[in-house]
Design a protein around this motif. Sequence first.
Motif, PDB file in Angstrom:
ATOM      1  N   ILE A  32      35.008  40.591  48.321  1.00 40.12           N
ATOM      2  CA  ILE A  32      34.937  39.729  47.140  1.00 40.12           C
ATOM      3  C   ILE A  32      35.176  40.569  45.887  1.00 40.12           C
ATOM      4  CG2 ILE A  32      33.508  38.128  45.815  1.00 40.12           C
ATOM      5  CD1 ILE A  32      31.890  37.650  48.409  1.00 40.12           C
ATOM      6  N   GLY A  33      34.480  41.707  45.808  1.00 35.78           N
ATOM      7  CA  GLY A  33      34.671  42.599  44.670  1.00 35.78           C
ATOM      8  C   GLY A  33      36.082  43.133  44.592  1.00 35.78           C
ATOM      9  N   PHE A  34      36.636  43.477  45.752  1.00 33.49           N
ATOM     10  CA  PHE A  34      37.999  44.014  45.763  1.00 33.49           C
ATOM     11  C   PHE A  34      39.027  42.945  45.422  1.00 33.49           C
ATOM     12  CE2 PHE A  34      36.299  47.658  48.260  1.00 33.49           C
ATOM     13  CZ  PHE A  34      36.775  48.657  47.427  1.00 33.49           C
ATOM     14  N   LEU A  35      38.740  41.681  45.755  1.00 31.42           N
ATOM     15  CA  LEU A  35      39.657  40.607  45.375  1.00 31.42           C
ATOM     16  C   LEU A  35      39.730  40.491  43.855  1.00 31.42           C
ATOM     17  CD1 LEU A  35      41.453  38.162  45.914  1.00 31.42           C
ATOM     18  CD2 LEU A  35      39.378  36.764  46.075  1.00 31.42           C
ATOM     19  N   ILE A  36      38.571  40.522  43.208  1.00 26.81           N
ATOM     20  CA  ILE A  36      38.555  40.438  41.747  1.00 26.81           C
ATOM     21  C   ILE A  36      39.235  41.654  41.130  1.00 26.81           C
ATOM     22  CG2 ILE A  36      37.068  40.335  39.701  1.00 26.81           C
ATOM     23  CD1 ILE A  36      34.967  38.963  41.508  1.00 26.81           C
ATOM     24  N   SER A  37      38.861  42.828  41.594  1.00 24.96           N
ATOM     25  CA  SER A  37      39.437  44.056  41.032  1.00 24.96           C
ATOM     26  C   SER A  37      40.901  44.220  41.406  1.00 24.96           C
ATOM     27  CB  SER A  37      38.635  45.270  41.504  1.00 24.96           C
ATOM     28  OG  SER A  37      38.670  45.377  42.911  1.00 24.96           O
ATOM     29  N   GLN A  97      46.537  41.192  48.185  1.00 29.44           N
ATOM     30  CA  GLN A  97      45.081  41.236  48.169  1.00 29.44           C
ATOM     31  C   GLN A  97      44.475  39.848  48.361  1.00 29.44           C
ATOM     32  OE1 GLN A  97      45.257  44.758  48.551  1.00 29.44           O
ATOM     33  NE2 GLN A  97      43.158  44.226  48.006  1.00 29.44           N
ATOM     34  N   GLY A  98      45.143  38.836  47.795  1.00 32.65           N
ATOM     35  CA  GLY A  98      44.681  37.475  48.015  1.00 32.65           C
ATOM     36  C   GLY A  98      44.770  37.096  49.475  1.00 32.65           C
TER      37      GLY A  98
END
Length: 445
Positions: free
Chosen positions: A60-65, A250-251
């Motif tokens: 989740i964090g990596f999706l945002i970043s 990434q999505g």
Amino acid sequence: MNQIANELSTEKVSSLLLKQSIPASIGILVMSINMIVDTIFVGQWIGVLAIAAITVVLPIGFLISSIGMAIGIGGSSVISLALGADKVEKAKKVFGNQISLTTLSSLILVTLCLVFEEYVLRLFGANGNILEPALPYFRVIIIGVPFLAYAMMGNPIIRALGKPTYAMIALILPAVANIILDIIFIKALGWGMFGAGLATSIAYAVCGLFILGFLLSKKSNLKIGLSYLKLEKSIVSEISSLGSITLVRQGTVSVLTIILNYSLFKYGNESSVAVFGIINRLMMFIFFPVFGIVQGFLPIAGYNYGAELYDRVKDVLNTANKYGTILCVFIFIAVYFLNYEMTAVFTNDEELLKQTPNAILTTLLATPFIAFQLVGASYFQAVGKAKPALILTLLRQSIFLIPFIIVLPMFFGLDGIWFSFPISDLLATVVTYVYVKKEISLLKN
């Protein structure tokens, strides 16, 4: 800038690739060691469910970043091409727009995640008993995600500027900070999942602030004023065109994570989610030199393509493929003989020790062949060709892997999930080879 131009356009390609790749590899190695140690601490000091919780939360964090990563990689490709064409002012405008885009997008998404936290966690697979340890970890780690976005945005720019050592330091600092803080917060203070999340969040801040500080200093050659932060439609469009490749990738990884976690829980249990958490950490660790080669390859290919030195572009592509394949063969040999020992580092849980070694070996069966896939897909991004880069990026993680993960377990259970990975890798490699061969045949100096 002249020194960078001289190195990227005249230095022997094999030496230049090593010069760019080794610092990137060391940085990725330290970052992956950080992730592994983080998982080891959590697994040994908190438990199996904690590994599963991390497996759910970190994507989740990596999706945002990854928006920062998309802006960084897309923008760094534009910067490399601009510097190759001696357009320094454009490079500065691109950098300013990258900062503004990263700030706006990450803050909006973090706010949404905090408001809908439980829904988001369940969406990403916090099923059964995983939700309870995931919540405190998520609440604190999400605060540090904007800093991670800055780090992912800035690191490719540093490499595009021909400063791989600084890019390496940017990855080492947060890794060291996270390991030290993990020991303090989890072991010494007994703060559990909150402590693990706080350590990671602080580490993100260390990394993001270091990178921004460097890029805004005189050392970067991209020092800008406030006027460069104003968004320009043409520059945003150019960044988005190339950055969308990374964002879609990434999505897709996030969609894959959702489907994968649900499938693992359906055909296995919470432990099966933890098994993939271990595999995921190992993949980041064992492939660090290959990822380093890909990162080192990008600015060299992009700069020389912008300067129309196509023989050098072909040379660096061939050299990167050769080095990457040799490394992948050695990686597979290590995995074949040491998969149980790799698992035992993370946990002494009998269920994980039973499931994980065979899952590691099965998942990584196609390892000797994947260097060409990684380098080939990156080539199109480096030279500013968004459409083929997007197609090749989606091949493994969307077009092939997601359908296999849905279909194969219906017939082969949990094993079907693990076999989905090597089958997808092999198919994606074949298609990438066809694309790259056709593209290279059109390059003429």
